[in-house]
Design a protein around this motif. Sequence first.
Motif, PDB file in Angstrom:
ATOM      1  N   ARG A   1     -15.641 -27.654   0.923  1.00  0.00           N
ATOM      2  CA  ARG A   1     -15.668 -26.395   0.462  1.00  0.00           C
ATOM      3  C   ARG A   1     -15.013 -25.361   1.151  1.00  0.00           C
ATOM      4  NH1 ARG A   1     -18.279 -21.357   0.768  1.00  0.00           N
ATOM      5  NH2 ARG A   1     -18.736 -21.808   2.960  1.00  0.00           N
TER       6      ARG A   1
ATOM      7  N   VAL B   1     -12.049 -22.936   0.415  1.00  0.00           N
ATOM      8  CA  VAL B   1     -12.149 -21.762   0.775  1.00  0.00           C
ATOM      9  C   VAL B   1     -10.681 -21.203   1.557  1.00  0.00           C
ATOM     10  CG1 VAL B   1     -13.297 -19.849   2.037  1.00  0.00           C
ATOM     11  CG2 VAL B   1     -14.482 -21.492   0.553  1.00  0.00           C
TER      12      VAL B   1
ATOM     13  N   ALA C   1      -7.805 -21.229  -0.843  1.00  0.00           N
ATOM     14  CA  ALA C   1      -8.094 -19.825  -1.848  1.00  0.00           C
ATOM     15  C   ALA C   1      -7.649 -18.667  -1.263  1.00  0.00           C
ATOM     16  CB  ALA C   1      -9.247 -20.205  -2.703  1.00  0.00           C
ATOM     17  N   ASP C   2      -8.181 -18.453   0.191  1.00  0.00           N
ATOM     18  CA  ASP C   2      -8.109 -17.176   0.728  1.00  0.00           C
ATOM     19  C   ASP C   2      -6.670 -17.061   1.081  1.00  0.00           C
ATOM     20  OD1 ASP C   2     -10.878 -16.787   0.425  1.00  0.00           O
ATOM     21  OD2 ASP C   2     -11.378 -16.839   2.609  1.00  0.00           O
TER      22      ASP C   2
ATOM     23  N   LYS D   1      -4.971 -15.747  -1.875  1.00  0.00           N
ATOM     24  CA  LYS D   1      -5.631 -14.442  -1.986  1.00  0.00           C
ATOM     25  C   LYS D   1      -4.905 -13.458  -0.994  1.00  0.00           C
ATOM     26  CE  LYS D   1      -9.877 -15.588  -4.160  1.00  0.00           C
ATOM     27  NZ  LYS D   1     -11.247 -15.801  -4.150  1.00  0.00           N
TER      28      LYS D   1
ATOM     29  N   ILE E   1      -4.796 -19.696  -8.080  1.00  0.00           N
ATOM     30  CA  ILE E   1      -6.262 -19.112  -7.399  1.00  0.00           C
ATOM     31  C   ILE E   1      -7.351 -19.346  -8.376  1.00  0.00           C
ATOM     32  CG2 ILE E   1      -7.316 -17.158  -6.891  1.00  0.00           C
ATOM     33  CD1 ILE E   1      -4.988 -15.924  -5.713  1.00  0.00           C
ATOM     34  N   SER E   2      -7.069 -19.126  -9.680  1.00  0.00           N
ATOM     35  CA  SER E   2      -8.129 -19.099 -10.698  1.00  0.00           C
ATOM     36  C   SER E   2      -8.561 -20.531 -10.608  1.00  0.00           C
ATOM     37  CB  SER E   2      -7.366 -19.025 -12.200  1.00  0.00           C
ATOM     38  OG  SER E   2      -6.853 -17.687 -12.100  1.00  0.00           O
TER      39      SER E   2
ATOM     40  N   ASP F   1     -10.721 -21.426  -7.483  1.00  0.00           N
ATOM     41  CA  ASP F   1     -11.876 -20.637  -7.569  1.00  0.00           C
ATOM     42  C   ASP F   1     -12.978 -21.120  -8.692  1.00  0.00           C
ATOM     43  OD1 ASP F   1     -11.370 -18.691  -5.993  1.00  0.00           O
ATOM     44  OD2 ASP F   1     -10.919 -17.038  -6.949  1.00  0.00           O
TER      45      ASP F   1
ATOM     46  N   LEU G   1     -13.980 -24.392  -6.844  1.00  0.00           N
ATOM     47  CA  LEU G   1     -14.947 -23.883  -5.966  1.00  0.00           C
ATOM     48  C   LEU G   1     -16.192 -23.417  -6.371  1.00  0.00           C
ATOM     49  CD1 LEU G   1     -14.880 -23.781  -2.981  1.00  0.00           C
ATOM     50  CD2 LEU G   1     -13.838 -21.161  -3.286  1.00  0.00           C
ATOM     51  N   ALA G   2     -16.340 -22.769  -7.584  1.00  0.00           N
ATOM     52  CA  ALA G   2     -17.699 -22.490  -7.992  1.00  0.00           C
ATOM     53  C   ALA G   2     -18.213 -23.579  -8.577  1.00  0.00           C
ATOM     54  CB  ALA G   2     -17.312 -21.429  -9.330  1.00  0.00           C
TER      55      ALA G   2
END
Length: 427
Positions: A40, A44, A47-48, A51, A86-87, A90, A93-94
């Motif tokens: 995770r 993260v 992804a960050d 973003k 990113i999608s 995410d 990740l979810a």
Amino acid sequence: MLDINIVRQNPDDVIAMLHRRQMGGEAGKVKELLDLDRSRKEMVQRADDLKATRNRVSREIADIKRTGQGSADELIRQMKSVSDQISELDADLAKLETVMEELLLGLPNMLHHSVPEGRTAEDNMLYKGPVEFTHDLDFPVTNHLELGKSLGILDFERGAKISGAGFPVYIGKGARLERALINFMLDMHTEHHGYTEVFPPFLVNQESLRGTGQWPKFADQVYHICEDGLYAIPTAEVPVTNLHRGEMLDPAALPIAYVAYSACFRREAGSYGKDTRGFLRVHQFNKVEMVRFTRPEASYEALEEILSNAEAILRALKIPYRVITLCGGDISANAAKCYDIEVWSPAENKYLEASSVSNFEDYQARRSNIRFKPDGKSKPEFVHTLNGSGLATSRLMVSLLEHYQTADGKIVIPEALRPYTGFDLIG
RNA sequence: GGAGAGGUCGCAUAGUUGGUCUAGUGCGCUCGCCUGGAAAGCGGGUAGGGUGUAACAGCCCUCGAGGGUUCGAAUCCCUCCCUCUCCGCCA
């Protein structure tokens, strides 16, 4: 819910706890959780970073559009691909976080060091008592069911007709006695023990059940009103603890102490045939519940106070009882430490659980996000939550009827209750 | 149940033709300056979570909740929740 940091930093302690709870088979979950936690963090981070790029370039695009200098087409094309990445991240990740959450919710609370070792209820330790009161029962005792029937104050048959087995009906002086007990207990706790009275809703949503830990683990024990997505409370602990769900409490307001009457509804699925007679196991019963929110350092002192608050009721009613400390194998998953108060039933010739007094430490508070800021400016901390029945009237009624019966089948009302019943004898 | 209005950083508000909003302003709170002390004035600060760090910093997320459109959403679309007004029903 456990703090993921405990799992990260002291995985061995968590595994040791599982063994104390006779749940050694669950130990694999800890390693699984640690593995997921590592991936995770890595995801993260990725992804960050993406973003951050998107945010930065979006501002560049805005500048270009605003000034009208140059073309943003190439940047937009690049960002389209970044956004897709990113999608995807995410979404992954979810999914991963859902799995982690379920695992974490499935782990029971850490145990207080004073919780005795043991596998089953046999290994629970006597903590106080037995506390005896003199009652002259030098005649063959009648059980509460027969007493209730012969005196016309309890009707289980008609309860079964209108609702089903396990829905007792109180009639006449029986109904008055029940109400007297509730009022007596509420008055005692508000007037002498410093509690604020709460009259809560008896139906709650799923978030509330989750907050106190009845969901998802005990989902099959709760009555569900499907049409409205509501659940009948198994204890006032649920609505009262959830009063402050998601709140940042004023540290000056701590400790908070509430007492609430509620009817309690339990499906008792799978427990048929065990202690089912009369009041011993019912689907609906009445209970007065004490709930406290404290600073972490004050919770064990509060636990003892709640216990003595509940004991005060039994002492006032002069009903024999004892207090036991639940061992690691018998204590509920949510609790870090738990006392049971058991009242004596002369007819059953055994002790019946009438109250459970527990410290959940920050386990419920973390689930329901109830915090405070210790000195007004530092990081928020989770409060500790506690509760204790004070008490459930069903088992109390068993003991009261049986203890206060006379040789000719009448019931003498305990002196402390007489101002509430308005009579001193049934029969 | 029907119709309408609305939910923004403690409170009150601005922001709705998408991009100087990484959310402005006032009040409150707080720190500092000023003062014999105070008020006023001036200046600063003022959420939570994640990630990261020795600790900072930095970065990400959150404008009722969750989805969607878009390079980009407080702002547009959908679903849900809640509040208010009116109508209907009703203990």
